[in-house]
Design a protein around this motif. Structure first.
Motif, PDB file in Angstrom:
ATOM      1  N   GLN C 486      26.027 -10.224  30.144  1.00 20.00           N
ATOM      2  CA  GLN C 486      25.453  -8.556  31.012  1.00 20.00           C
ATOM      3  C   GLN C 486      25.859  -8.718  32.650  1.00 20.00           C
ATOM      4  O   GLN C 486      26.269  -7.395  32.622  1.00 20.00           O
ATOM      5  CB  GLN C 486      24.255  -8.564  31.517  1.00 20.00           C
ATOM      6  CG  GLN C 486      23.045  -8.043  29.493  1.00 20.00           C
ATOM      7  CD  GLN C 486      21.716  -7.628  29.802  1.00 20.00           C
ATOM      8  OE1 GLN C 486      21.360  -8.426  30.707  1.00 20.00           O
ATOM      9  NE2 GLN C 486      21.136  -6.673  29.761  1.00 20.00           N
ATOM     10  N   ALA C 487      25.826  -9.505  32.930  1.00 21.53           N
ATOM     11  CA  ALA C 487      26.649  -9.834  34.268  1.00 21.53           C
ATOM     12  C   ALA C 487      27.447  -9.695  34.014  1.00 21.53           C
ATOM     13  O   ALA C 487      28.305  -9.213  35.177  1.00 21.53           O
ATOM     14  CB  ALA C 487      26.341 -11.104  35.090  1.00 21.53           C
TER      15      ALA C 487
ATOM     16  N   VAL D 299       8.786   0.435  33.720  1.00 17.24           N
ATOM     17  CA  VAL D 299      10.206   0.548  34.273  1.00 17.24           C
ATOM     18  C   VAL D 299      10.052  -1.260  33.777  1.00 17.24           C
ATOM     19  O   VAL D 299       9.253  -2.398  34.488  1.00 17.24           O
ATOM     20  CB  VAL D 299       9.891   0.447  35.500  1.00 17.24           C
ATOM     21  CG1 VAL D 299      11.471   0.554  36.655  1.00 17.24           C
ATOM     22  CG2 VAL D 299       9.698   2.408  36.096  1.00 17.24           C
ATOM     23  N   THR D 300      11.686  -1.578  32.772  1.00 16.06           N
ATOM     24  CA  THR D 300      11.874  -2.848  33.565  1.00 16.06           C
ATOM     25  C   THR D 300      13.238  -2.534  34.567  1.00 16.06           C
ATOM     26  O   THR D 300      13.977  -1.425  34.500  1.00 16.06           O
ATOM     27  CB  THR D 300      12.700  -2.970  31.731  1.00 16.06           C
ATOM     28  OG1 THR D 300      13.708  -2.285  31.411  1.00 16.06           O
ATOM     29  CG2 THR D 300      11.695  -2.365  31.522  1.00 16.06           C
ATOM     30  N   GLU D 301      13.295  -3.099  35.614  1.00 19.88           N
ATOM     31  CA  GLU D 301      14.286  -3.572  36.013  1.00 19.88           C
ATOM     32  C   GLU D 301      15.109  -4.935  36.618  1.00 19.88           C
ATOM     33  O   GLU D 301      14.413  -6.522  36.230  1.00 19.88           O
ATOM     34  CB  GLU D 301      13.565  -3.621  37.153  1.00 19.88           C
ATOM     35  CG  GLU D 301      14.735  -1.538  37.951  1.00 19.88           C
ATOM     36  CD  GLU D 301      16.195  -1.455  38.002  1.00 19.88           C
ATOM     37  OE1 GLU D 301      16.902  -2.778  38.419  1.00 19.88           O
ATOM     38  OE2 GLU D 301      16.852  -0.721  38.217  1.00 19.88           O
ATOM     39  N   LYS D 337      25.232  -3.463  29.039  1.00 20.79           N
ATOM     40  CA  LYS D 337      24.901  -3.160  27.868  1.00 20.79           C
ATOM     41  C   LYS D 337      23.947  -3.957  26.772  1.00 20.79           C
ATOM     42  O   LYS D 337      22.949  -4.814  27.941  1.00 20.79           O
ATOM     43  CB  LYS D 337      26.290  -3.864  27.200  1.00 20.79           C
ATOM     44  CG  LYS D 337      26.469  -5.431  27.471  1.00 20.79           C
ATOM     45  CD  LYS D 337      28.190  -6.401  26.924  1.00 20.79           C
ATOM     46  CE  LYS D 337      27.889  -7.202  27.495  1.00 20.79           C
ATOM     47  NZ  LYS D 337      29.565  -8.342  26.918  1.00 20.79           N
ATOM     48  N   ASP D 338      23.526  -4.619  25.789  1.00 19.23           N
ATOM     49  CA  ASP D 338      22.378  -5.426  25.206  1.00 19.23           C
ATOM     50  C   ASP D 338      20.813  -4.773  26.069  1.00 19.23           C
ATOM     51  O   ASP D 338      20.081  -5.520  26.486  1.00 19.23           O
ATOM     52  CB  ASP D 338      22.757  -6.154  25.611  1.00 19.23           C
ATOM     53  CG  ASP D 338      24.394  -6.796  24.882  1.00 19.23           C
ATOM     54  OD1 ASP D 338      24.710  -6.183  23.466  1.00 19.23           O
ATOM     55  OD2 ASP D 338      24.220  -7.679  24.855  1.00 19.23           O
ATOM     56  N   VAL D 339      20.485  -4.121  26.298  1.00 14.68           N
ATOM     57  CA  VAL D 339      19.077  -3.674  27.368  1.00 14.68           C
ATOM     58  C   VAL D 339      18.487  -3.708  26.048  1.00 14.68           C
ATOM     59  O   VAL D 339      17.350  -4.448  25.971  1.00 14.68           O
ATOM     60  CB  VAL D 339      19.834  -2.624  27.942  1.00 14.68           C
ATOM     61  CG1 VAL D 339      18.080  -2.135  28.839  1.00 14.68           C
ATOM     62  CG2 VAL D 339      20.575  -2.806  28.910  1.00 14.68           C
ATOM     63  N   ILE D 340      18.211  -2.697  25.351  1.00 16.43           N
ATOM     64  CA  ILE D 340      17.418  -3.200  24.238  1.00 16.43           C
ATOM     65  C   ILE D 340      18.043  -3.267  23.107  1.00 16.43           C
ATOM     66  O   ILE D 340      19.308  -3.054  22.220  1.00 16.43           O
ATOM     67  CB  ILE D 340      16.847  -1.883  23.645  1.00 16.43           C
ATOM     68  CG1 ILE D 340      16.412  -0.895  24.727  1.00 16.43           C
ATOM     69  CG2 ILE D 340      16.061  -1.849  22.080  1.00 16.43           C
ATOM     70  CD1 ILE D 340      15.290   0.690  24.293  1.00 16.43           C
ATOM     71  N   LEU D 341      17.824  -4.561  22.114  1.00 10.30           N
ATOM     72  CA  LEU D 341      18.145  -5.659  21.565  1.00 10.30           C
ATOM     73  C   LEU D 341      17.355  -5.175  19.932  1.00 10.30           C
ATOM     74  O   LEU D 341      16.304  -4.343  20.079  1.00 10.30           O
ATOM     75  CB  LEU D 341      17.951  -6.585  21.165  1.00 10.30           C
ATOM     76  CG  LEU D 341      18.448  -7.373  23.012  1.00 10.30           C
ATOM     77  CD1 LEU D 341      18.814  -8.685  23.237  1.00 10.30           C
ATOM     78  CD2 LEU D 341      20.592  -6.680  23.269  1.00 10.30           C
ATOM     79  N   ALA D 342      18.103  -6.174  19.134  1.00 11.90           N
ATOM     80  CA  ALA D 342      17.720  -5.957  18.157  1.00 11.90           C
ATOM     81  C   ALA D 342      16.185  -6.065  17.566  1.00 11.90           C
ATOM     82  O   ALA D 342      14.951  -5.942  17.586  1.00 11.90           O
ATOM     83  CB  ALA D 342      18.913  -6.004  16.450  1.00 11.90           C
ATOM     84  N   GLU D 363      23.954   0.495  25.201  1.00 21.01           N
ATOM     85  CA  GLU D 363      22.911  -0.006  25.975  1.00 21.01           C
ATOM     86  C   GLU D 363      21.707  -0.603  25.321  1.00 21.01           C
ATOM     87  O   GLU D 363      20.894  -1.810  25.394  1.00 21.01           O
ATOM     88  CB  GLU D 363      22.601   1.156  26.455  1.00 21.01           C
ATOM     89  CG  GLU D 363      22.976   1.367  27.618  1.00 21.01           C
ATOM     90  CD  GLU D 363      22.869   2.071  29.098  1.00 21.01           C
ATOM     91  OE1 GLU D 363      21.724   1.787  29.263  1.00 21.01           O
ATOM     92  OE2 GLU D 363      23.420   2.529  29.975  1.00 21.01           O
ATOM     93  N   ILE D 364      22.023   0.168  23.650  1.00 20.98           N
ATOM     94  CA  ILE D 364      20.849  -0.150  22.580  1.00 20.98           C
ATOM     95  C   ILE D 364      21.785  -0.607  21.386  1.00 20.98           C
ATOM     96  O   ILE D 364      22.557  -0.347  21.421  1.00 20.98           O
ATOM     97  CB  ILE D 364      20.164   1.173  21.693  1.00 20.98           C
ATOM     98  CG1 ILE D 364      19.526   1.954  23.079  1.00 20.98           C
ATOM     99  CG2 ILE D 364      20.008   0.812  21.150  1.00 20.98           C
ATOM    100  CD1 ILE D 364      19.403   3.080  22.943  1.00 20.98           C
ATOM    101  N   ASP D 365      21.523  -2.359  21.002  1.00 24.10           N
ATOM    102  CA  ASP D 365      22.400  -2.904  20.419  1.00 24.10           C
ATOM    103  C   ASP D 365      21.755  -2.494  18.906  1.00 24.10           C
ATOM    104  O   ASP D 365      21.361  -2.798  18.036  1.00 24.10           O
ATOM    105  CB  ASP D 365      22.199  -4.281  20.437  1.00 24.10           C
ATOM    106  CG  ASP D 365      22.323  -5.280  19.010  1.00 24.10           C
ATOM    107  OD1 ASP D 365      23.449  -5.240  18.551  1.00 24.10           O
ATOM    108  OD2 ASP D 365      22.030  -5.852  18.445  1.00 24.10           O
TER     109      ASP D 365
END
Lengths: 505, 505, 505, 505
Positions: C486-487, D299-301, D337-342, D363-365
Motif C-alpha cells: 500500500q505504501a 474511524v480507521t486511519e 488500495k486493499d483497504v477492505i480485504l476479502a 479500495e475494496i478487494d
C-alpha cells in the motif's frame, strides 16, 4: 379503473410481474425489521390472530408487506389498501398479492393499491378492504381495522352516519368555505355504496372490535369521536407509543426528509437556510437531519414549550412572515393546515424548495398557489414541480430574477408527504418499531373483552418496552439489568415497566 | 454549631459580610431569570401569597435567592434551608438574610445554610425552617413546603409517624442491611424534637396545605406515600412540568456537567471516552454536553426504550462491567443506587474521573470504595479527591502504572452532585424555568380548595406553557400565532394548551 | 517591585509556600501530557539539550511547569517569565522555583511571574529571563528563546536596534496615532537596560541560535522580520505544526472558551445568540463549543474562504454592524485589532457578554469603550467587569432597560484572553501537543547547523506526525499500519510522512 | 460499439431524445452553480478562452454540462468523455451534444459518454476526446486537458512513451502480480492507436499547454511524473484549492454519501455502526454525514495526525481487523488500495453494507471477494449486489444466519464510487466551487507563458478566494470588509489574499 393494471375480483395492483422483485426487497427488509421477525418467532405457533379479519389502510410499501405477512403468520386474514395516492411501491403490492409461498401465506393477500391513484380510485380501494367473505362467499365484516391517517375509520363512521340518516348529503360546492375536492369524492364513494347496499357500513361497523391507528392526525380524530360519544368501536392509539412516536416521527423523518429532498432535487443542503415549520417530534427530526447536513435551520412554532425547546437546541425561532424571503428550503411538519400560504410562497427566493412531511397536503396552500393569476406549473419530473410566477413586467417587480428569467419555486409531491412521494418513506427499521406496536395492538384488540363504551387507549408501557427490547439486539446494544435491590429502591419491577406513564423520554 | 458562623435566633449563615457581594450577583441573576421577574411584574400588586408561610428546602444559591425574593414580593413569609450539605453559596445566603431593602423585603428572610455542613447541622437546619411564629411570637405552622429532594417532607412525615407511635425507633446499626449514617442522623434529629415537644410535627403537618416538589426522587417518594395512603397533604409535582424536567434536567445538566468537570479537574474532555450511566433527561443532557466537547460517549441503561433512544442518537450502549476499563470519565445520572460499584472503580484506568449528577450520593458506592483495604484518599482540592489504590506489589498487579506510581481515580464531590459541589449548579436561566413553576405551584396550593384525600398533581399544561412563554422573549424567539381557523382544525384553543396531556415533547 | 511577593536575585513569584499545591497539580497534569512524558522517557538518558540555555516567555501555568521540567530533564538550563500579565498560576510558578527534587531538577528554575502583573513589572520580567550566568557568575547569553506571542523576541530585536542607534527613541505621546501605553513601557524598559549596559542586547542576540514561537501573531512578526532581512536568528514556527494549530487553536479553544464564560458569568449558553468574530481555527473551535452548548452561533469573517466554511458548517455569516444588537455573547478570535468597536458595544443588548480569545486585547476597543462620556466600570469580580452606559435620560433613550436600570455590558478579562484570565487556559492534553512540538523545535534549533541567513521554518512533517503518535495511546486510539504494498501504491514510506506539505487536514 | 446508442462521427451518447430533459436539469443546475454563472457574466464578452481546444475527461453529469457550456461561453472548443464507466447522466450528455442554442453554443459539443460503458468503450472514448480538427478537417492537437483522475493524461503520457519505444508492450497476464484487467484494455487501446498512426500521441502532446486536474489521485500521479522529470506539459492542481478540496471532498461527500446509501439500500443509518476507513477530507465529510444521521462512527486511519483529529472529534479509532465484525456499514475514503480485504468481508455481520467513496475500485478487494470458493453474486438492482457466502454447513459455521439463510453482504457500485454509481454524484453547488476553479485554471494555462520545465502548480490563493467570494451571495452570507488600518496591522492587502500559503483552514 384503468385497464393497464393487473386486476381480478381479489386484488388490483399495477403489475403482478413485479412480484419477484418485490419478494427480493421483502427479504432484505425482513433483516431490518427485527421486531416483526421476533413476533413471528414468538407467536408463529400459537397464532393469536387465527380467525381475525383485518382491513388494513396503510402505505403499501415493502415494509408494510412484512407487516402484512407477519399478521398472516399470526393467523389473520387480511385485505389491504394504501392510505396515500402516491405511496404504493408497486413491486411490494404485487409480491403481497402473489404471496410468499410459505405455509402461512400460500396464496397472498388481496391488495388494492398502485402508485399514483386518482382520488376516486383511492376511495374505491379504501372501500374494497372491507369486503371480506366467509367460506361460502357471503360478505362478512372485518374484526379489526389497522389504520394510518384514519381514512378507513372515517369511511365506516360516515357510512354508518349516512345510512342512519338514509342518504349521503350533497357535497359542498367549489367556492363554499368547507369545499374540498377530496371530501366530494368520499361522499360519491359512500353514495355509490349506499345505493348498492343501504346497510353495508352499519353491518361492517357491528363486526369491528376495534381499530389501531398509526398517526397523530388519525388519533386526534379518534379522540374527537370518543369525546363526542360517536366512536363506534375501541381504538388503540399506536401513534403515542414511545417506540412509535419518537422513532417513527423523529428518527424516521431524520432519515427520510433529506432522502426525499435529495432524490427530488439533488440540491446541496449544506450552507442553505432551511425553515422547518413546527418543532414536534417530526420537526425535531427534520431540524436535526438538516443541521446534520450543514443547513442553517430556522424553526416556526405556535406552542411556546416546543418553541423554547427549539431555542435551547440552538435554532432561530421566527415567524414565517419574517423569514419567507430568507429560506432556501421550507418544510412543514405540523399536522395543521394553512401553514405555508400563497403569500409566503410569493415572497420566497427564486428556486426555493417547498415540501411537506407533516401529514395532509393542506399544510401548504397548494390551492391558493394555483389561484395566483398567471402562475405556471411545470413538471420537472414526477412529484417535482416548478411553479413559475407571472412575469414581473406585468404584475410586480419582484418576480423576475437577475437573468431576466421568471422567478419560480419548486414544490415537492404536490404538497403531499414528500418522504413518500419523493423517496421510499420511512426505512424498514423505523417501520419495524411502528409495526411491532401495530401487531401487538391488533392482538390486544382481538383478545380483549369488548368495551361497553368504546374508548381510545395507548398501549400498556410494558408492551412499548417490549418493542424496544426486540430491536436492541440488532443494534448491538447491551442492556444493563437492574438488581433486585435496585428495583426495590426505585419501586419498580426488575422486568419493568421502569417509568411512570407521564414520563416523556 | 460552629462559632465561626454568623448566627442569631433568626438565621445562621457563614458570614453576613458577604451580603453585598451576594446582592450584586442576585442583581445579575435577575437578568437571567425572566420568568420570575415577569411574575413579580404580574403579581407584585395583587400579592396572591399574602399570609402564606413557606418552609423552603432547596439549594441556597444565588438563583434561589431570586426565588425567595419573588415569593416575598408576592406576599409570602419564608424560612429557608439548603437541601444539600455542599450546595450553599454563602454570599447568597447572607444577602437573603440581610434582605434586598425593597418595600417587599425590608429585613430579609431567615436562612439556615452554609457551604459544607455536617450531617447533624444539615438536619438541624431542615427542622429550623418549620419554626414560624405569629405576631405574638407563638409557634405557628407553615402553610406550604417548597421542597427539593423531599427531605423537608420526609421530616414531617416521619415526625408525625413517630409522634403517633410515641417514640423514635433506634437506628439500624452499622453492619445492618439498612444501615445509613444519614438516617441515623435523621432519627437523632427527630428524637431531639420529640423530647422537646411531643406534638411538634403533628401540629406542623396539620397546618400545611401542600408541598411543591422539585426533583424526580422527591416526586417518586410522594407518589409512594400517596399510593400507600400516607400522604399528609396535597403535593404538586413540579419536576414533571415540561419546562422543568426537560429544561432543568436536560439543558441545565448540559451546561453544568462540563462546567463541574472543568472546574474540578481542568482535564480536556475532547478525545476522551465518557461513560454516562443512564439516558433519561439528565443522561441525555450529559451525553450531549460531553459529545459537544468532543468526547466519545458510551451509555449504560436499564430501560430498553431509553437504551434504544441512545442507540438512535449514535451512542454505544454497553454495560458498565464491559466498559469500566475503557472510560476516562464516568458520570451517573440515574437516581438509582449502586450504579458504579467498588468493583467497577477498581477496574478503571489510572486517573479515571468519577462523578455523580443524578441525585443522591449512593449512585456511586463511596462506602464500598472506602472499604477497599489499603486504599488512600487524598484531597486535591475541596470536593476533588484522589483515591489511590493499594500498592500492586502487595495486592494485585493491576494497580501500578507504568511509572511505578500507584494507580488512582479522581472522585468529584465525594459522590454527591458534582454540578453543585464542583461548580455553581444550574445557571440562572434554567432555574428561572423551574422556579417559575415553583411559584405558580405555591400559588395553586395556597389558593386551591384543600383535598379530601391528598394526592400528587402535575401543574396544568396551561401553566407549563405560560412558563415557556415568559422565557421566549429573553431569547429573541418569535412565536407564531394560530389563526382561529387553524385552532378549530386542530381542535384546540387559540391561546392553548396545544397538546394532549400525554404528549412527550 | 512589590515587597509582598517572594523574591530573590534568582526568582520573583507570588508566594513560595504555594509550591506543594503546585507540585500536586503538576503531578496530575503529567498524566494528561503524554507527549512530554514520552519525550522524557525517550531522551532522558541522552540529554540532547545539555548545555543549552533557554529563555522562556510563555504563560506560567501548571502545564508550562511540565514543559519546563521536561526541558531540564533533557539537559537544558532555563529561565522563565509569563507572556501575559494575568496568566500566571502562582502555585505553578512557586513549584517550578522550588523544583521537583528529582535528579534533573534539584533546585528548580528561576521564574519571574505572578498573577496580575503591572505592565512595568511584566517587561522587567521579560528582560530578566535573558540574565543567564556562567559557572563564575559572569553574564552569558541564552542559546535559544522559547516564545509565545513574540515579546521576548521583540525585546531582543528592538534592543539591538536601539543599541546600534545609540539611544532609545522617545515614546509616542498619548494622542499620537501610534500611541500605546504598553509600547511606552517597552521603551522605558529598554532605556533602563541601555543605561546600565549599552551592549546588553547585542551580546545576547549574538549568542542566540534561534527561537521557537508558539502563536499566530508571534509567527507573523517573525515572517515580517525575515521578509525585511531583520531576523537576527533562526526561527521555528511551532504554531503551524498541525498538532499545534489544529489542536491548540481549535480543540483547546473548544474546551476553554465555555469554561472561561462559565467561570466568569455562570450564564446559560444554551438558547443564547453567540457572535463569533473570525472563523479561523480558533473561531472554528469557539463556534463548535458554543453550538455544542446549544447556542445559536453567528460568524463574522473577512476571508471569503473561511466565511464559506462557516456557511457550509451551518452558521449564519453576518457583519457585526448588522448583529451587534442581536447577540447575547460576543467572542473575538481574529488576531486582528479593532474587531469590536465602542459603537458595536453601545448597540448591544443589556448585559451582553463580550470577550476575546484571539490574541491581543486590542481585538476589543477597550480604550474606546472607556472614552464614552459617563460610562462606568464596575468590578463584579476579578476579570469580570460591568460597563454601565450613561443614563438614558441624559444621553440617549436607548441605554435604559425596562426596569429603569441603566443598560450595561459585561466585559471579560478587560479584553485580554478570557480563557487565561477567566479560566485556567488550555487543558494539559492540548498543551502537551503544543509543548511536545516546542521541545522538538528546541532540540532542532540546538542541534542544527546555524543558518547563514536566518529564516523561519515549520517543523518537518515527520516530527508533527511523531507528536500525534505520542498522544494516540492515551486516547485508546488504534492506528492502522500501511502494508509495504500500500505504501508503494501511495508512494510514501510505511513510517510516514503520509501527506504532502500542502495538505490541510 | 453498440448500435443501440445515438452516434455520429461527432459524438456517441445513449439517446439524443433525452436532450430536452437534460436541458431542463441544466437550467435548474445553473441556479445552484453561482460561481460558473458569475464567470460567464464576467468573461462572456472578453472570451479569454477563444482559440483554446479543451479535451475533457470528467464525469458527464448535468453539472459538467454547465461547466462545458461555461468553457464554450468563454470561447473554447471542447470535446468530452466521462472519467468513470458508471457516472454519465445520459440526459446531460444528450443535452450537451444538442447544445443550448445560445449564441455561444449553437451546435453543442462532441461527447463520448453513456451510463454503463464497458472498459474497452471507456478507453475508446478517452481517446476520442483528443480528435480535434481544424477548419479544414485536419487533425489538430488540443491546447489543454481538463482531467479528473488522470486517465486522459495517462493516455497521452503512455502513448508518447510507447510511440518513442516504437511499440506497445504486452499486458501482464492474469496471475501476474501487476495484472489488471483495465490496464490490459489501456494497452489494447494504445496499440490500436499506434497501428493507425504511430505519431498520434506525440503530436497531441506537443500541442498541449497544460492540464488541470481535479482529484487527489490524479494530482498524485502528476507530482510523480514531475519528480521523475517525465511530465510533458504544465499542470494545475485544482484538487488542492481550498474551495475544491474542502468543499468537494468534505461537503460534497457529506451530501452524497448518505444519498448514495439511501438510494441503494433504503436502510436506516441511525443507530447503526458505521466504519469509515480514512479520515482525510473525504473521511471527515463521510463521518460527519453518518453521525448527522445518528450512526455511531468508527474511524480507521494510518496517519497519526488524522487519527488524532478523529479522536478529538469524538470518534472511536480502531483497526478494521478489530471492528470488521462490529460494523453495519463500511465506507472506504482513502485513495489507497486493499483497504477492505476479502478476509474483512468474510468477518462481517449478515447484510453488512460495503461501499467506496474514495477513488478507485481497488479500495475494496472485489477480486478477492469474487475468488472465495462458493460465493454467489446476486444483483438486487443495478449497482447493488448481494454477495452470498457459501453455505455454512460445507465451509464454516459462521456463515449461516439464525434463520438458516446463508449469510451475505451488500456491495455498492461493485466497489466503484458509490456516490456516482448509486446516486447522482456531488450536488451542483459543490461542483460549482470545483468547476469555477477548473475554469480559472484553464484560463491560467491558456494565457500563461509556457514553462521550460513543466511543473505542477496550485492555483494562486487570490483565485481560490475569488471562487469563495463568487459563492457567498447565493448563501446569503455577508462578508466583513477589512479597514485599511486593520489590513496594515495584519500586513495583508484589503482585497486579500488574507492567509499565508501554508494556512490549513
Amino acid at each position: 379503473m384503468s385497464q393497464s393494471r393487473d386486476s381480478s375480483p381479489g386484488y388490483e395492483v399495477a403489475d403482478l410481474s413485479l412480484a419477484p422483485a418485490g419478494r427480493h426487497q421483502i427479504r432484505l427488509a425482513e433483516h431490518e425489521m427485527p421486531g416483526l421477525m421476533a413476533l413471528r418467532a414468538e407467536y408463529g405457533a400459537s397464532r393469536p390472530l387465527a380467525g381475525a379479519r383485518i382491513a388494513g389502510s396503510l402505505h403499501m410499501t415493502v415494509q408494510t408487506a412484512v407487516l402484512i405477512e407477519t399478521l398472516t403468520a399470526l393467523g389473520a386474514e387480511v385485505r389491504w389498501a394504501s392510505c396515500n395516492i402516491f405511496s404504493t411501491q408497486d413491486e411490494a403490492a404485487a409480491a403481497v398479492v402473489v404471496g410468499s409461498g410459505t405455509p402461512d401465506d400460500p396464496q397472498g393477500v388481496p391488495v388494492y393499491a398502485w402508485k399514483n391513484e386518482t382520488l376516486p380510485e383511492y376511495w374505491w380501494a379504501a372501500s374494497k378492504i372491507f369486503d371480506f367473505t366467509d367460506g361460502s362467499g357471503q360478505p362478512v365484516a372485518p374484526t379489526m381495522i389497522l389504520d394510518d391517517g384514519g381514512d378507513a375509520t372515517l369511511l365506516v363512521h360516515r357510512g354508518v352516519e349516512f345510512e342512519a340518516a338514509g342518504a349521503v348529503p350533497p357535497a359542498p360546492r367549489e367556492g363554499d368555505a368547507d369545499y374540498s375536492e377530496e371530501y366530494t369524492v368520499v361522499l360519491d364513494t359512500l353514495r355509490a355504496d349506499l345505493e348498492r347496499d343501504p346497510q353495508r357500513w352499519t353491518r361492517i361497523a357491528e363486526g369491528i372490535r376495534g381499530v389501531s391507528e398509526e398517526t397523530t392526525t388519525g388519533v386526534h380524530r379518534l379522540y374527537q369521536l370518543a369525546s363526542r360519544g360517536q366512536l363506534l368501536f375501541s381504538a388503540i392509539n399506536v401513534n403515542d407509543a414511545v417506540t412509535k412516536s419518537k422513532f417513527d416521527n423523529r428518527y424516521g423523518i431524520r432519515h427520510s426528509l433529506p432522502d426525499g429532498i435529495n432524490r427530488a432535487t439533488d440540491v446541496l443542503i449544506g450552507g442553505k437556510v432551511a425553515v422547518v415549520c413546527g418543532y414536534g417530534d417530526v420537526g425535531k427530526g427534520a431540524a436535526e437531519a438538516l443541521r446534520g447536513q450543514g443547513a442553517r435551520v430556522i424553526v416556526t412554532e405556535i406552542d411556546p414549550i416546543c418553541a423554547l425547546q427549539a431555542a435551547m437546541d440552538g435554532y432561530q425561532v421566527a415567524t414565517l412572515d419574517d423569514v419567507a424571503g430568507v429560506g432556501d428550503i421550507f418544510i412543514t411538519t405540523t399536522g395543521n393546515k394553512d401553514v405555508i400560504l400563497a403569500r409566503h410562497m410569493e415572497a420566497m427566493k427564486d428556486k426555493a424548495i417547498v415540501g411537506n412531511i407533516g401529514h395532509f397536503d393542506n399544510e401548504i396552500d397548494m390551492a391558493g398557489l394555483a389561484r395566483i393569476p398567471g402562475i405556471e406549473r411545470v413538471e420537472i419530473k414526477p412529484q417535482v414541480h416548478e411553479w413559475v410566477f407571472p412575469d414581473a413586467s406585468e404584475n410586480a417587480d419582484t418576480t423576475a430574477t437577475e437573468g431576466g428569467e421568471r422567478r419560480s419555486i419548486i414544490v415537492l409531491s404536490e404538497g403531499r408527504l414528500l418522504n413518500l412521494g419523493n423517496a421510499t418513506g420511512h426505512p424498514s427499521f423505523v417501520m419495524s418499531a411502528s409495526f411491532t406496536n401495530q401487531v401487538l395492538a391488533q392482538i390486544e384488540l382481538y383478545t380483549a373483552e369488548p368495551e361497553e363504551t368504546p374508548a381510545v387507549h395507548v398501549l400498556p408501557k410494558a408492551l412499548d418496552e417490549k418493542v424496544a427490547r426486540l430491536h436492541l439486539d440488532a443494534l448491538g446494544a447491551e442492556l444493563t439489568e437492574l438488581s433486585k435491590d435496585q428495583a426495590e429502591y426505585l419501586d419498580v419491577d426488575v422486568a419493568g415497566p421502569y417509568k411512570p406513564d407521564h414520563y416523556r423520554y
